[in-house]
Write a protein that holds these residues in place. Structure first.
Motif, PDB file in Angstrom:
ATOM      1  N   ALA A 198       0.854  -1.193   0.000  1.00  0.00           N
ATOM      2  CA  ALA A 198       0.000   0.000   0.000  1.00  0.00           C
ATOM      3  C   ALA A 198       0.887   1.240   0.000  1.00  0.00           C
ATOM      4  CB  ALA A 198      -0.917   0.012   1.215  1.00  0.00           C
ATOM      5  N   GLU A 199       0.463   2.250  -0.748  1.00  0.00           N
ATOM      6  CA  GLU A 199       1.153   3.538  -0.732  1.00  0.00           C
ATOM      7  C   GLU A 199       0.168   4.618  -0.312  1.00  0.00           C
ATOM      8  OE1 GLU A 199       3.833   6.645  -3.395  1.00  0.00           O
ATOM      9  OE2 GLU A 199       2.962   4.897  -4.386  1.00  0.00           O
ATOM     10  N   VAL A 200       0.477   5.296   0.768  1.00  0.00           N
ATOM     11  CA  VAL A 200      -0.380   6.350   1.310  1.00  0.00           C
ATOM     12  C   VAL A 200       0.189   7.703   0.900  1.00  0.00           C
ATOM     13  CG1 VAL A 200      -1.241   7.417   3.435  1.00  0.00           C
ATOM     14  CG2 VAL A 200      -1.113   4.923   3.233  1.00  0.00           C
ATOM     15  N   GLY A 201      -0.680   8.603   0.416  1.00  0.00           N
ATOM     16  CA  GLY A 201      -0.206   9.880  -0.098  1.00  0.00           C
ATOM     17  C   GLY A 201       0.557   9.661  -1.388  1.00  0.00           C
ATOM     18  N   CYS A 202      -0.048   8.899  -2.288  1.00  0.00           N
ATOM     19  CA  CYS A 202       0.666   8.375  -3.461  1.00  0.00           C
ATOM     20  C   CYS A 202       1.039   9.428  -4.492  1.00  0.00           C
ATOM     21  CB  CYS A 202      -0.168   7.285  -4.129  1.00  0.00           C
ATOM     22  SG  CYS A 202      -1.735   7.890  -4.823  1.00  0.00           S
ATOM     23  N   ASP A 203       0.291  10.532  -4.551  1.00  0.00           N
ATOM     24  CA  ASP A 203       0.499  11.535  -5.604  1.00  0.00           C
ATOM     25  C   ASP A 203       0.460  10.853  -6.967  1.00  0.00           C
ATOM     26  OD1 ASP A 203       0.844  14.062  -6.665  1.00  0.00           O
ATOM     27  OD2 ASP A 203       3.004  14.095  -6.381  1.00  0.00           O
ATOM     28  N   LEU A 234       6.407   5.602  -6.964  1.00  0.00           N
ATOM     29  CA  LEU A 234       7.017   4.597  -6.096  1.00  0.00           C
ATOM     30  C   LEU A 234       6.355   3.232  -6.293  1.00  0.00           C
ATOM     31  CD1 LEU A 234       7.622   6.431  -2.705  1.00  0.00           C
ATOM     32  CD2 LEU A 234       9.356   5.322  -4.111  1.00  0.00           C
ATOM     33  N   THR A 235       5.043   3.229  -6.351  1.00  0.00           N
ATOM     34  CA  THR A 235       4.330   1.971  -6.578  1.00  0.00           C
ATOM     35  C   THR A 235       4.656   1.409  -7.954  1.00  0.00           C
ATOM     36  OG1 THR A 235       2.524   2.530  -5.067  1.00  0.00           O
ATOM     37  CG2 THR A 235       2.049   0.919  -6.777  1.00  0.00           C
ATOM     38  N   GLN A 236       4.750   2.263  -8.935  1.00  0.00           N
ATOM     39  CA  GLN A 236       5.132   1.817 -10.279  1.00  0.00           C
ATOM     40  C   GLN A 236       6.489   1.120 -10.253  1.00  0.00           C
ATOM     41  OE1 GLN A 236       6.219   4.893 -13.109  1.00  0.00           O
ATOM     42  NE2 GLN A 236       5.332   3.746 -14.803  1.00  0.00           N
ATOM     43  N   LEU A 237       7.437   1.711  -9.541  1.00  0.00           N
ATOM     44  CA  LEU A 237       8.769   1.126  -9.453  1.00  0.00           C
ATOM     45  C   LEU A 237       8.741  -0.195  -8.685  1.00  0.00           C
ATOM     46  CD1 LEU A 237      11.741   1.450 -10.142  1.00  0.00           C
ATOM     47  CD2 LEU A 237      12.025   2.830  -8.080  1.00  0.00           C
ATOM     48  N   ALA A 238       7.895  -0.275  -7.665  1.00  0.00           N
ATOM     49  CA  ALA A 238       7.758  -1.523  -6.916  1.00  0.00           C
ATOM     50  C   ALA A 238       7.233  -2.635  -7.821  1.00  0.00           C
ATOM     51  CB  ALA A 238       6.832  -1.322  -5.722  1.00  0.00           C
ATOM     52  N   TYR A 239       6.256  -2.319  -8.649  1.00  0.00           N
ATOM     53  CA  TYR A 239       5.751  -3.292  -9.623  1.00  0.00           C
ATOM     54  C   TYR A 239       6.866  -3.697 -10.594  1.00  0.00           C
ATOM     55  CZ  TYR A 239       0.621  -3.103  -8.820  1.00  0.00           C
ATOM     56  OH  TYR A 239      -0.652  -3.236  -8.330  1.00  0.00           O
ATOM     57  N   GLU A 240       7.544  -2.709 -11.147  1.00  0.00           N
ATOM     58  CA  GLU A 240       8.553  -2.965 -12.179  1.00  0.00           C
ATOM     59  C   GLU A 240       9.716  -3.812 -11.670  1.00  0.00           C
ATOM     60  OE1 GLU A 240       7.880   1.105 -14.861  1.00  0.00           O
ATOM     61  OE2 GLU A 240       9.592   0.941 -13.488  1.00  0.00           O
ATOM     62  N   THR A 241      10.028  -3.689 -10.392  1.00  0.00           N
ATOM     63  CA  THR A 241      11.153  -4.435  -9.818  1.00  0.00           C
ATOM     64  C   THR A 241      10.708  -5.732  -9.136  1.00  0.00           C
ATOM     65  OG1 THR A 241      11.011  -3.050  -7.820  1.00  0.00           O
ATOM     66  CG2 THR A 241      12.601  -2.394  -9.519  1.00  0.00           C
ATOM     67  N   GLY A 242       9.444  -6.082  -9.297  1.00  0.00           N
ATOM     68  CA  GLY A 242       8.948  -7.333  -8.735  1.00  0.00           C
ATOM     69  C   GLY A 242       8.819  -7.344  -7.233  1.00  0.00           C
ATOM     70  N   LYS A 243       8.681  -6.170  -6.633  1.00  0.00           N
ATOM     71  CA  LYS A 243       8.591  -6.103  -5.173  1.00  0.00           C
ATOM     72  C   LYS A 243       7.185  -6.405  -4.640  1.00  0.00           C
ATOM     73  CE  LYS A 243      12.811  -5.128  -3.906  1.00  0.00           C
ATOM     74  NZ  LYS A 243      13.208  -4.056  -3.015  1.00  0.00           N
ATOM     75  N   CYS A 244       6.173  -6.348  -5.517  1.00  0.00           N
ATOM     76  CA  CYS A 244       4.813  -6.642  -5.061  1.00  0.00           C
ATOM     77  C   CYS A 244       3.986  -7.227  -6.206  1.00  0.00           C
ATOM     78  CB  CYS A 244       4.130  -5.393  -4.510  1.00  0.00           C
ATOM     79  SG  CYS A 244       3.817  -4.112  -5.750  1.00  0.00           S
ATOM     80  N   ARG A 245       2.935  -7.954  -5.827  1.00  0.00           N
ATOM     81  CA  ARG A 245       2.006  -8.511  -6.819  1.00  0.00           C
ATOM     82  C   ARG A 245       0.812  -7.582  -7.024  1.00  0.00           C
ATOM     83  NH1 ARG A 245      -2.802 -10.708  -6.494  1.00  0.00           N
ATOM     84  NH2 ARG A 245      -2.726 -10.687  -4.213  1.00  0.00           N
ATOM     85  N   LYS A 246       0.374  -6.962  -5.945  1.00  0.00           N
ATOM     86  CA  LYS A 246      -0.811  -6.102  -5.958  1.00  0.00           C
ATOM     87  C   LYS A 246      -0.525  -4.871  -5.125  1.00  0.00           C
ATOM     88  CE  LYS A 246      -5.621  -5.948  -4.333  1.00  0.00           C
ATOM     89  NZ  LYS A 246      -6.722  -6.699  -3.705  1.00  0.00           N
ATOM     90  N   ILE A 302      -2.302  -1.180  -3.270  1.00  0.00           N
ATOM     91  CA  ILE A 302      -3.413  -0.321  -2.864  1.00  0.00           C
ATOM     92  C   ILE A 302      -2.834   1.072  -2.727  1.00  0.00           C
ATOM     93  CG2 ILE A 302      -5.044   0.184  -1.005  1.00  0.00           C
ATOM     94  CD1 ILE A 302      -4.823  -2.890  -0.338  1.00  0.00           C
ATOM     95  N   VAL A 303      -3.340   2.023  -3.489  1.00  0.00           N
ATOM     96  CA  VAL A 303      -2.805   3.382  -3.420  1.00  0.00           C
ATOM     97  C   VAL A 303      -3.903   4.343  -2.990  1.00  0.00           C
ATOM     98  CG1 VAL A 303      -0.994   2.967  -5.125  1.00  0.00           C
ATOM     99  CG2 VAL A 303      -3.198   3.817  -5.886  1.00  0.00           C
ATOM    100  N   MET A 345       3.802   2.055   2.416  1.00  0.00           N
ATOM    101  CA  MET A 345       4.766   3.132   2.166  1.00  0.00           C
ATOM    102  C   MET A 345       4.121   4.475   2.450  1.00  0.00           C
ATOM    103  SD  MET A 345       6.757   2.136  -1.388  1.00  0.00           S
ATOM    104  CE  MET A 345       5.286   2.301  -2.418  1.00  0.00           C
ATOM    105  N   ILE A 346       4.826   5.305   3.193  1.00  0.00           N
ATOM    106  CA  ILE A 346       4.390   6.685   3.428  1.00  0.00           C
ATOM    107  C   ILE A 346       5.615   7.564   3.194  1.00  0.00           C
ATOM    108  CG2 ILE A 346       3.162   8.263   4.955  1.00  0.00           C
ATOM    109  CD1 ILE A 346       2.396   5.854   6.689  1.00  0.00           C
ATOM    110  N   CYS A 347       5.690   8.183   2.053  1.00  0.00           N
ATOM    111  CA  CYS A 347       6.883   8.936   1.659  1.00  0.00           C
ATOM    112  C   CYS A 347       6.500  10.304   1.099  1.00  0.00           C
ATOM    113  CB  CYS A 347       7.685   8.155   0.611  1.00  0.00           C
ATOM    114  SG  CYS A 347       8.193   6.500   1.140  1.00  0.00           S
ATOM    115  N   GLY A 348       7.442  11.235   1.191  1.00  0.00           N
ATOM    116  CA  GLY A 348       7.241  12.539   0.567  1.00  0.00           C
ATOM    117  C   GLY A 348       6.451  13.536   1.393  1.00  0.00           C
ATOM    118  N   MET A 349       6.180  13.218   2.654  1.00  0.00           N
ATOM    119  CA  MET A 349       5.472  14.140   3.545  1.00  0.00           C
ATOM    120  C   MET A 349       6.402  14.556   4.673  1.00  0.00           C
ATOM    121  SD  MET A 349       1.909  12.090   4.167  1.00  0.00           S
ATOM    122  CE  MET A 349       1.244  10.998   2.921  1.00  0.00           C
ATOM    123  N   GLY A 350       6.006  15.586   5.389  1.00  0.00           N
ATOM    124  CA  GLY A 350       6.760  16.005   6.561  1.00  0.00           C
ATOM    125  C   GLY A 350       6.621  14.996   7.689  1.00  0.00           C
ATOM    126  N   GLY A 351       7.586  14.977   8.570  1.00  0.00           N
ATOM    127  CA  GLY A 351       7.600  14.004   9.648  1.00  0.00           C
ATOM    128  C   GLY A 351       6.425  14.105  10.600  1.00  0.00           C
TER     129      GLY A 351
END
Length: 201
Positions: free
Chosen positions: A17-22, A26-38, A40-41, A81-87
């Motif tokens: 899952a990617e939260v705050g996906c914009d 990142l999810t695209q790269l995860a798919y492309e590198t075989g890091k996930c099958r499915k 949720i964004v 994944m939660i990336c690209g936001m302030g802490g």
């Protein structure tokens, strides 16, 4: 480069899952590198979610949610994944989550706040790296459910601060140079940074 460094830290999983996906790069790269099958964004913005759908048009197994925080559907994910936001914002999202997924965090600021929230929320940090990409410094943190007490130095500079990699050394050297211009009022922080920097010498 930044996205590659983040996805490198992601363990291979079934559901991501990617939260705050914009735009969901990142999810695209995860798919492309075989890091996930499915995947949720989600994003609080419907317009951003439309961008994500265009990015991931070749991955029909993806689910999309307009949501403030972590959508209920993502509670069954293996990693979030939660990336690209302030802490502070990331910490707020984490504090409202009571599922069991591992977390891959890429805070844009206040990584120390995120580390503290992870520990207080029942997470154990298993990877924590400072890196440099496109001339800027970033943190990437991987955490799983577990108990962990952090020292003040680990919270501020990362669980592996004593290893002080090249990026952390450069980042803190710049910070120290700025602090030394501040005189006595910045002495305490400057002394802590000098302790970290000694690990590279």
């Amino acid at each position: 480069m930044r996205f590659v460094k983040i996805i490198e830290k992601l363990p291979k999983c079934d559901v991501l899952a990617e939260v705050g996906c914009d735009h969901a790069k990142l999810t695209q790269l995860a798919y492309e590198t075989g890091k996930c099958r499915k995947a949720i964004v989600s994003d609080i913005s419907a317009a951003c979610l439309d961008k994500a759908k265009k990015t991931l048009i070749g991955y029909p197994q993806t689910e999309y949610y307009v949501c403030d925080g972590i959508p209920q559907a993502a509670f069954n994910a293996d990693y979030i994944m939660i990336c690209g936001m302030g802490g502070h914002l990331i910490s707020d999202i984490i504090s409202r989550y009571d599922g069991s997924a591992g977390l891959l965090i890429g805070p844009q600021s206040h990584a120390e706040t995120v580390r503290g929230t992870l520990s207080a929320s029942g997470y154990k940090i298993i990877a924590d790296e400072c890196f440099k990409a496109e001339g800027k410094f970033y943190d990437v943190i991987l955490a799983v459910r577990g108990s962990q007490s952090l020292t003040p130095m680990q919270k501020q500079y990362g669980i592996g601060w004593q290893d002080c990699n090249e990026a952390l050394y450069e980042r803190l050297s710049i910070r120290l140079a700025n602090l030394e211009k501040g005189g006595n009022k910045t002495r305490a922080e400057a002394d802590k940074i000098r302790e970290v920097l000694k690990c590279r010498k």
